[in-house]
Structures are given as structure tokens and as C-alpha cells.
Scaffold this motif. Structure first.
Motif, PDB file in Angstrom:
ATOM      1  N   MET A  75      -7.297  11.611  -6.379  1.00  0.00           N
ATOM      2  CA  MET A  75      -6.469  10.905  -5.408  1.00  0.00           C
ATOM      3  C   MET A  75      -6.024   9.573  -6.001  1.00  0.00           C
ATOM      4  O   MET A  75      -6.829   8.832  -6.586  1.00  0.00           O
ATOM      5  CB  MET A  75      -7.243  10.699  -4.102  1.00  0.00           C
ATOM      6  CG  MET A  75      -7.576  11.999  -3.402  1.00  0.00           C
ATOM      7  SD  MET A  75      -8.312  11.794  -1.735  1.00  0.00           S
ATOM      8  CE  MET A  75      -9.966  11.216  -2.143  1.00  0.00           C
ATOM      9  N   LEU A  76      -4.747   9.274  -5.853  1.00  0.00           N
ATOM     10  CA  LEU A  76      -4.214   8.017  -6.370  1.00  0.00           C
ATOM     11  C   LEU A  76      -4.593   6.872  -5.444  1.00  0.00           C
ATOM     12  O   LEU A  76      -4.678   7.039  -4.225  1.00  0.00           O
ATOM     13  CB  LEU A  76      -2.696   8.109  -6.506  1.00  0.00           C
ATOM     14  CG  LEU A  76      -2.176   9.194  -7.462  1.00  0.00           C
ATOM     15  CD1 LEU A  76      -0.646   9.200  -7.482  1.00  0.00           C
ATOM     16  CD2 LEU A  76      -2.741   8.980  -8.865  1.00  0.00           C
ATOM     17  N   PRO A  77      -4.849   5.686  -6.005  1.00  0.00           N
ATOM     18  CA  PRO A  77      -5.235   4.539  -5.171  1.00  0.00           C
ATOM     19  C   PRO A  77      -4.225   4.280  -4.060  1.00  0.00           C
ATOM     20  O   PRO A  77      -3.012   4.447  -4.244  1.00  0.00           O
ATOM     21  CB  PRO A  77      -5.276   3.382  -6.169  1.00  0.00           C
ATOM     22  CG  PRO A  77      -5.566   4.042  -7.482  1.00  0.00           C
ATOM     23  CD  PRO A  77      -4.827   5.365  -7.435  1.00  0.00           C
ATOM     24  N   ILE A  78      -4.739   3.875  -2.916  1.00  0.00           N
ATOM     25  CA  ILE A  78      -3.915   3.653  -1.724  1.00  0.00           C
ATOM     26  C   ILE A  78      -3.828   2.163  -1.434  1.00  0.00           C
ATOM     27  O   ILE A  78      -4.848   1.466  -1.409  1.00  0.00           O
ATOM     28  CB  ILE A  78      -4.493   4.395  -0.510  1.00  0.00           C
ATOM     29  CG1 ILE A  78      -4.341   5.902  -0.707  1.00  0.00           C
ATOM     30  CG2 ILE A  78      -3.826   3.946   0.789  1.00  0.00           C
ATOM     31  CD1 ILE A  78      -5.049   6.722   0.335  1.00  0.00           C
ATOM     32  N   ARG A  79      -2.614   1.691  -1.211  1.00  0.00           N
ATOM     33  CA  ARG A  79      -2.393   0.318  -0.758  1.00  0.00           C
ATOM     34  C   ARG A  79      -2.105   0.356   0.744  1.00  0.00           C
ATOM     35  O   ARG A  79      -1.203   1.053   1.193  1.00  0.00           O
ATOM     36  CB  ARG A  79      -1.216  -0.319  -1.511  1.00  0.00           C
ATOM     37  CG  ARG A  79      -1.016  -1.802  -1.186  1.00  0.00           C
ATOM     38  CD  ARG A  79      -0.012  -2.418  -2.139  1.00  0.00           C
ATOM     39  NE  ARG A  79       1.323  -1.876  -1.950  1.00  0.00           N
ATOM     40  CZ  ARG A  79       2.240  -2.401  -1.119  1.00  0.00           C
ATOM     41  NH1 ARG A  79       1.958  -3.473  -0.394  1.00  0.00           N
ATOM     42  NH2 ARG A  79       3.427  -1.845  -1.024  1.00  0.00           N
ATOM     43  N   GLN A  80      -2.896  -0.376   1.513  1.00  0.00           N
ATOM     44  CA  GLN A  80      -2.711  -0.417   2.962  1.00  0.00           C
ATOM     45  C   GLN A  80      -1.504  -1.296   3.285  1.00  0.00           C
ATOM     46  O   GLN A  80      -1.396  -2.429   2.813  1.00  0.00           O
ATOM     47  CB  GLN A  80      -3.961  -0.962   3.631  1.00  0.00           C
ATOM     48  CG  GLN A  80      -5.199  -0.119   3.353  1.00  0.00           C
ATOM     49  CD  GLN A  80      -6.482  -0.816   3.718  1.00  0.00           C
ATOM     50  OE1 GLN A  80      -6.541  -1.543   4.709  1.00  0.00           O
ATOM     51  NE2 GLN A  80      -7.531  -0.602   2.933  1.00  0.00           N
ATOM     52  N   THR A  81      -0.582  -0.761   4.106  1.00  0.00           N
ATOM     53  CA  THR A  81       0.681  -1.449   4.352  1.00  0.00           C
ATOM     54  C   THR A  81       1.055  -1.400   5.825  1.00  0.00           C
ATOM     55  O   THR A  81       0.562  -0.580   6.592  1.00  0.00           O
ATOM     56  CB  THR A  81       1.826  -0.772   3.560  1.00  0.00           C
ATOM     57  OG1 THR A  81       2.034   0.554   4.074  1.00  0.00           O
ATOM     58  CG2 THR A  81       1.505  -0.710   2.076  1.00  0.00           C
ATOM     59  N   ARG A  82       1.952  -2.270   6.198  1.00  0.00           N
ATOM     60  CA  ARG A  82       2.600  -2.203   7.509  1.00  0.00           C
ATOM     61  C   ARG A  82       3.584  -1.033   7.537  1.00  0.00           C
ATOM     62  O   ARG A  82       3.759  -0.368   8.549  1.00  0.00           O
ATOM     63  CB  ARG A  82       3.317  -3.519   7.785  1.00  0.00           C
ATOM     64  CG  ARG A  82       4.332  -3.503   8.917  1.00  0.00           C
ATOM     65  CD  ARG A  82       3.704  -3.472  10.265  1.00  0.00           C
ATOM     66  NE  ARG A  82       4.710  -3.673  11.297  1.00  0.00           N
ATOM     67  CZ  ARG A  82       4.658  -3.151  12.513  1.00  0.00           C
ATOM     68  NH1 ARG A  82       3.635  -2.381  12.846  1.00  0.00           N
ATOM     69  NH2 ARG A  82       5.595  -3.390  13.406  1.00  0.00           N
ATOM     70  N   GLN A  83       4.195  -0.767   6.374  1.00  0.00           N
ATOM     71  CA  GLN A  83       5.214   0.282   6.287  1.00  0.00           C
ATOM     72  C   GLN A  83       4.637   1.662   6.544  1.00  0.00           C
ATOM     73  O   GLN A  83       5.283   2.512   7.186  1.00  0.00           O
ATOM     74  CB  GLN A  83       5.867   0.250   4.905  1.00  0.00           C
ATOM     75  CG  GLN A  83       7.067   1.150   4.745  1.00  0.00           C
ATOM     76  CD  GLN A  83       8.285   0.691   5.544  1.00  0.00           C
ATOM     77  OE1 GLN A  83       8.427  -0.500   5.806  1.00  0.00           O
ATOM     78  NE2 GLN A  83       9.129   1.618   5.938  1.00  0.00           N
ATOM     79  N   GLY A  84       3.418   1.926   6.050  1.00  0.00           N
ATOM     80  CA  GLY A  84       2.797   3.218   6.264  1.00  0.00           C
ATOM     81  C   GLY A  84       3.667   4.358   5.760  1.00  0.00           C
ATOM     82  O   GLY A  84       4.087   4.363   4.594  1.00  0.00           O
TER      83      GLY A  84
END
Length: 364
Positions: free
Chosen positions: A348-357
Motif C-alpha cells: 500500500m502506498l503511503p496516504i496523506r490525510q487531506t480535506r480533499q479526500g
């Protein structure tokens, strides 16, 4: 009628008193509504007890594709499940102020990952005659047209501590009944805390074998019997790097994934999400690193992973939502979602938590 035997506590090793648990966990996680503690004991046979919760009526939810995705109530510990052309997300309803207060589980569903239907409360801990409250992390799975909801609750005084129960329904939104009339897993008194056996996650393998993992600081794994409401033998303990709580099982291709909240005392001030993979549920499990970091404005973070209409999604919670002037916090969390992608080797590629989702349009 099947015989439901009691598994002795001695079948599971006593939990090591890890330094991380002894300090930060004793304070913050003693309240942590994202987890629950039940020990490796299956209870003796009892007649099922009907749930008091009726099937919830559906309504359009104040929601959208921007994060957080549910905005009409505070929600935590997301558990997604794809059913045909709809995706359901189950969550605890956060109502805490200075501590965790989670009195019910709620459900939402969507056909497009943009517009969500609010199904309201589908179950309360007190719908189990043997439970007293605390709707901590849960997961829904489907087998042979029935929906099994594995939940964490506070057991009554006959077995103090957290417990894992299972409710069943013919519909993903209920009504649900207690499938056993007793806890599937009760608190293990051989550990130093009353929440060592929590956060159930269930995967039904391709050969039809159901597996359940759970735990806080100690991670347990066991087969379930085909009836889905009994452990099929004693649990065994897995030792995954920096495991703290909130395991989530899923499979993609030939790889099995165990995603979980991780914590390193002295290096972190909040939980991160890490994961391991294995070629089979029997292992060996290989640590693959961190998937994402701490959630904003929340000590806890809880992963839920599901494929829907050809795309994979990573659900989690944070403390960023404000409702009617009431700000989010570690006790008032909100479910969010990000796209989940894999590399050619299945990592799994690293996930950046965003407002955009996952929103296709800009989010303010």
C-alpha cells in the motif's frame, strides 16, 4: 443445537506489560472509545436475545465527498462494507466532552461515494442483555445472506471489563439480534488492563474460513466456526511491530493485510497507522511500515479498508469537524476517507490525510 464451549484463559499467554501501554495507554487509552477489551473466552450456550433497536429509517445525510464525509453527527471507528452497488459505513456515535461517550452504532450508505444516506442508529450495546454500554470499534461482514456485526462493549458485573459480542440480521441496516445471548470473547484477567481484547476485525477467506483478529497491545488471531458465532479453537498471539490496537484485515489478490494503529513511546504523541502482509492467514506476517501518520486533533486513529466498484478506499477518523459551534476533539471525532493505492508488489502506498479526500472538485 451446537455446543458452545468455554475457552480457558490459560490458552492465551499473559500479556507482556509493555512500557508504552503502562504510561500513555493507562491514561489516554483507558478512555479510548476506539477500542474494546474482551478476553479469549467464548461463553457457554444461551438463547439469543432480541435487539431492542428497530431498523432505522433512511434519510439524506449532510455529507459529501470532501472530508469529513459525515457532518450531521460526530462519528468514529469507521467500518466499511460493500454490498452490491452500495457501500455501507458503520461507526460509533461520539458524544463525549471530557471523555469518551459512545452509546450507539450508526450506519451510512452510498452508491457513488458522494451522496450518503443516513440510516441512523442500528444497534446499542444495551441491546445485548449482558452488556452495559460503550459502543467501541466494530465491523460488519456478510455470509450466506446474513450480516454479522462484531462489536466491542462493556460487559456487566458478571464479567467486568470489555467484551466482544456479535449481532446478526438479514439486512445490512437491521434490525439486529444478539446471535449468541452471551459474549463471544470476554476480558482476559491475566492482562494488567481491562481492555486488552478489543476491536474485532473479521475476514472470510476464499475457502469460506472466517478469521477474527482483535486486541489492544496484544494482538490475537483465531478461526471462527462456520456458524460465525464461536471461536474454532484457542486464539494465538501475533507480534507485529509497534502494534497498539484497531486491527483491520483485508485481502487483495494473493496477499493478506493486517492494518493497525501503531505507537512508539517517546517518539509519538498520537497513534499512527502501520501494516503487515502475509501469504496466508497463518502467516508469516511481515511488517511493511507506516501507512499514514497521526490524525489531526485526535490521539486515536482507526483504519477501515474496502474495495468498491473497482477502487480501494481508506477510511479513518480525525477531530476536525465542528457541528453547530461544537468543535471536534479526541472525544468528538469525524469519519474521513482517502483513495488507497498499491504498488506493483502489492504494498500500500503511503496516504496523506487531506480535506480533499476523494472529491473530484476542490474542497474549501
Amino acid at each position: 443445537m451446537s455446543h458452545r464451549s468455554v475457552l480457558p484463559f490459560a490458552s492465551v499467554p499473559a500479556a507482556p506489560r509493555r512500557a508504552a501501554a503502562a504510561t500513555l495507554l493507562a491514561g489516554a487509552l483507558a478512555l479510548a472509545g476506539c477500542t474494546s477489551t474482551a478476553g479469549p473466552n467464548a461463553a457457554t450456550a444461551a438463547a439469543p436475545v432480541a435487539s431492542a433497536a428497530p431498523a432505522a429509517s433512511a434519510a439524506a445525510a449532510p455529507s459529501g465527498a470532501c472530508n469529513p464525509i459525515f457532518r450531521n453527527r460526530f462519528t468514529a471507528d469507521p467500518a466499511p462494507l460493500a454490498v452490491g452497488d452500495r457501500l455501507y459505513v458503520y461507526a460509533g456515535h461520539d458524544e463525549g466532552d471530557e471523555g469518551f461517550r459512545i452509546d450507539e452504532w450508526v450506519a451510512y450508505s452510498t452508491s457513488d461515494m458522494r451522496d450518503w444516506t443516513d440510516h441512523g442508529a442500528i444497534l446499542k450495546p444495551t441491546d445485548f442483555a449482558w452488556a452495559e454500554g460503550e459502543a467501541w470499534a466494530a465491523e460488519m461482514v456478510e455470509k450466506d445472506g446474513k450480516y454479522y456485526f462484531y462489536v466491542t462493549v462493556e460487559h456487566d458485573d458478571s464479567h467486568p471489563g470489555k467484551a466482544i459480542g456479535v449481532a446478526v440480521s438479514d439486512s445490512p441496516t437491521g434490525p439486529f439480534v444478539d446471535a449468541r445471548g452471551s459474549a463471544l470473547v470476554r476480558d482476559n484477567p491475566e492482562t494488567w488492563r481491562a481492555w486488552s481484547d478489543i476491536d474485532p476485525t473479521v475476514l472470510i477467506d476464499d475457502d469460506g474460513t472466517p478469521w477474527m483478529a482483535w486486541g489492544n497491545s496484544n494482538l490475537y488471531l483465531a478461526k471462527l466456526k462456520p456458524n460465525m458465532i464461536e471461536l474454532d479453537g484457542p486464539p494465538r498471539e501475533l507480534h507485529l511491530t509497534n502494534f497498539l490496537e484497531g486491527p483491520w484485515l483485508h485481502k487483495r489478490g494473493d496477499l493478506y493485510y493486517m492494518t493497525y494503529a501503531s505507537f512508539v513511546e517517546g517518539e509519538q504523541t498520537a497513534e499512527h497507522i502501520s501494516y503487515a502482509t502475509a501469504p496466508s492467514m497463518e502467516g508469516p506476517w511481515t511488517y511493511r511500515g507506516e501507512l499514514t501518520g497521526a490524525a489531526q486533533n485526535s490521539f486515536t486513529i482507526h483504519a477501515g479498508i474496502e474495495e468498491f466498484k473497482g477502487n480501494w478506499y481508506f477510511f479513518y477518523h480525525d477531530g476536525t469537524l465542528t457541528i453547530d459551534g461544537v468543535p471536534g476533539s479526541e472525544f468528538r471525532r469525524a469519519v474521513a476517507v482517502e483513495p488507497l493505492r498499491y504498488d506493483a508488489d502489492g504494498r500500500m502506498l503511503p496516504i496523506r490525510q487531506t480535506r480533499q479526500g476523494i472529491s473530484p472538485t476542490p474542497c474549501g
